[in-house]
Design a protein around this motif. Sequence first.
Motif, PDB file in Angstrom:
ATOM      1  N   TRP A   1       0.887  -1.176   0.000  1.00 22.18           N
ATOM      2  CA  TRP A   1       0.000   0.000   0.000  1.00 22.18           C
ATOM      3  C   TRP A   1       0.918   1.217   0.000  1.00 22.18           C
ATOM      4  O   TRP A   1       1.244   1.769   1.038  1.00 22.18           O
ATOM      5  CB  TRP A   1      -0.921  -0.013   1.218  1.00 22.18           C
ATOM      6  N   ARG A   2       1.399   1.596  -1.206  1.00 21.30           N
ATOM      7  CA  ARG A   2       2.480   2.573  -1.284  1.00 21.30           C
ATOM      8  C   ARG A   2       2.470   3.325  -2.613  1.00 21.30           C
ATOM      9  O   ARG A   2       1.656   3.086  -3.471  1.00 21.30           O
ATOM     10  CB  ARG A   2       3.822   1.876  -1.100  1.00 21.30           C
ATOM     11  N   ASP A   3       3.455   4.206  -2.741  1.00 22.25           N
ATOM     12  CA  ASP A   3       3.780   4.916  -3.984  1.00 22.25           C
ATOM     13  C   ASP A   3       2.646   5.775  -4.535  1.00 22.25           C
ATOM     14  O   ASP A   3       2.301   5.684  -5.718  1.00 22.25           O
ATOM     15  CB  ASP A   3       4.219   3.928  -5.081  1.00 22.25           C
ATOM     16  N   PRO A   4       2.031   6.628  -3.736  1.00 18.06           N
ATOM     17  CA  PRO A   4       0.918   7.418  -4.266  1.00 18.06           C
ATOM     18  C   PRO A   4       1.356   8.380  -5.375  1.00 18.06           C
ATOM     19  O   PRO A   4       2.358   9.075  -5.238  1.00 18.06           O
ATOM     20  CB  PRO A   4       0.429   8.193  -3.038  1.00 18.06           C
ATOM     21  N   TRP A   5       0.611   8.384  -6.455  1.00 12.28           N
ATOM     22  CA  TRP A   5       0.801   9.347  -7.542  1.00 12.28           C
ATOM     23  C   TRP A   5      -0.471  10.171  -7.603  1.00 12.28           C
ATOM     24  O   TRP A   5      -1.553   9.631  -7.815  1.00 12.28           O
ATOM     25  CB  TRP A   5       1.044   8.647  -8.869  1.00 12.28           C
TER      26      TRP A   5
ATOM     27  N   ALA B   1      -5.504   9.723  -6.358  1.00 15.18           N
ATOM     28  CA  ALA B   1      -4.239   9.096  -5.996  1.00 15.18           C
ATOM     29  C   ALA B   1      -4.248   7.686  -6.561  1.00 15.18           C
ATOM     30  O   ALA B   1      -5.181   6.914  -6.315  1.00 15.18           O
ATOM     31  CB  ALA B   1      -4.056   9.068  -4.483  1.00 15.18           C
ATOM     32  N   PHE B   2      -3.222   7.362  -7.323  1.00 21.43           N
ATOM     33  CA  PHE B   2      -3.018   6.028  -7.864  1.00 21.43           C
ATOM     34  C   PHE B   2      -1.977   5.364  -6.977  1.00 21.43           C
ATOM     35  O   PHE B   2      -0.912   5.933  -6.736  1.00 21.43           O
ATOM     36  CB  PHE B   2      -2.554   6.118  -9.319  1.00 21.43           C
ATOM     37  N   ILE B   3      -2.270   4.164  -6.475  1.00 17.81           N
ATOM     38  CA  ILE B   3      -1.509   3.559  -5.386  1.00 17.81           C
ATOM     39  C   ILE B   3      -1.114   2.128  -5.732  1.00 17.81           C
ATOM     40  O   ILE B   3      -1.943   1.341  -6.216  1.00 17.81           O
ATOM     41  CB  ILE B   3      -2.367   3.557  -4.097  1.00 17.81           C
ATOM     42  N   THR B   4       0.119   1.755  -5.445  1.00 21.13           N
ATOM     43  CA  THR B   4       0.569   0.373  -5.560  1.00 21.13           C
ATOM     44  C   THR B   4      -0.141  -0.450  -4.495  1.00 21.13           C
ATOM     45  O   THR B   4      -0.050  -0.136  -3.306  1.00 21.13           O
ATOM     46  CB  THR B   4       2.094   0.282  -5.354  1.00 21.13           C
ATOM     47  N   ALA B   5      -0.862  -1.484  -4.917  1.00 16.22           N
ATOM     48  CA  ALA B   5      -1.658  -2.277  -3.976  1.00 16.22           C
ATOM     49  C   ALA B   5      -1.793  -3.708  -4.479  1.00 16.22           C
ATOM     50  O   ALA B   5      -1.347  -4.043  -5.586  1.00 16.22           O
ATOM     51  CB  ALA B   5      -3.043  -1.649  -3.809  1.00 16.22           C
TER      52      ALA B   5
ATOM     53  N   MET C   1       2.564  -3.797  -8.919  1.00 14.04           N
ATOM     54  CA  MET C   1       2.780  -2.806  -9.972  1.00 14.04           C
ATOM     55  C   MET C   1       3.209  -1.523  -9.262  1.00 14.04           C
ATOM     56  O   MET C   1       2.382  -0.806  -8.719  1.00 14.04           O
ATOM     57  CB  MET C   1       1.480  -2.613 -10.753  1.00 14.04           C
ATOM     58  N   GLU C   2       4.505  -1.258  -9.262  1.00 14.42           N
ATOM     59  CA  GLU C   2       5.045  -0.187  -8.427  1.00 14.42           C
ATOM     60  C   GLU C   2       5.084   1.170  -9.114  1.00 14.42           C
ATOM     61  O   GLU C   2       5.124   1.274 -10.332  1.00 14.42           O
ATOM     62  CB  GLU C   2       6.469  -0.535  -8.000  1.00 14.42           C
ATOM     63  N   VAL C   3       5.132   2.193  -8.279  1.00 12.24           N
ATOM     64  CA  VAL C   3       5.361   3.586  -8.653  1.00 12.24           C
ATOM     65  C   VAL C   3       4.505   4.012  -9.848  1.00 12.24           C
ATOM     66  O   VAL C   3       5.020   4.391 -10.900  1.00 12.24           O
ATOM     67  CB  VAL C   3       6.867   3.854  -8.917  1.00 12.24           C
ATOM     68  N   PRO C   4       3.192   3.942  -9.707  1.00 10.72           N
ATOM     69  CA  PRO C   4       2.329   4.336 -10.828  1.00 10.72           C
ATOM     70  C   PRO C   4       2.466   5.819 -11.149  1.00 10.72           C
ATOM     71  O   PRO C   4       2.738   6.640 -10.267  1.00 10.72           O
ATOM     72  CB  PRO C   4       0.923   4.018 -10.320  1.00 10.72           C
TER      73      PRO C   4
END
Length: 187
Positions: free
Chosen positions: A96-100, A112-116, A155-158
Amino acid sequence: DLRSWETLPDALHPTSDKDAWDDFTTWTGSVSRHDGLWHMLYTGGKRAENALIQRIGLATSKDLIHWERYKDNPVIHHDPVRYETFDSEVWHDHTWRDPWVMKDPNADTYYAFITARVKDGPRDGRGVIALAQSPDLVHWEVLDPVTAPGDFGYMEVPQVIAIEGLYYLLFSTVKEFHSEMRQSRSQ
């Protein structure tokens, strides 16, 4: 001029408060401007959890150099109805990370697009990009993912970019986190 650079102090680092949700790690975030204030959504991890459970918090700045953490962090909470919770038997961390963050050009809404990871399906194919929305970058509602599970462990760092009226969702992953299903299609 984008060629000559001066190194400044770190914008944000783990807090010294040993009970805080971000006392061990701070990483990958996104900065947006709203009502004359810069807002940084970022990922944090707690030392007592070895940063295996990830959360998304907020810091604000007037000048992009001095940042203040929001008093009621974290601000985008994982939704256990839609998304996987930490289980070391299923995956090595709670993703639950990397908010764009981007503002809707046609409305007063931020996304916010988030790795999840979703909570159901094959372990190696639960990676998705989650979506949350906010009117003010402080109060967030978590929505369904914008991608379908099946192909990736995560799927990281969107990032979302617009080109000629179309939106493109970019992300990164490594070959080791391609699901068996995806690998079987590419053979």
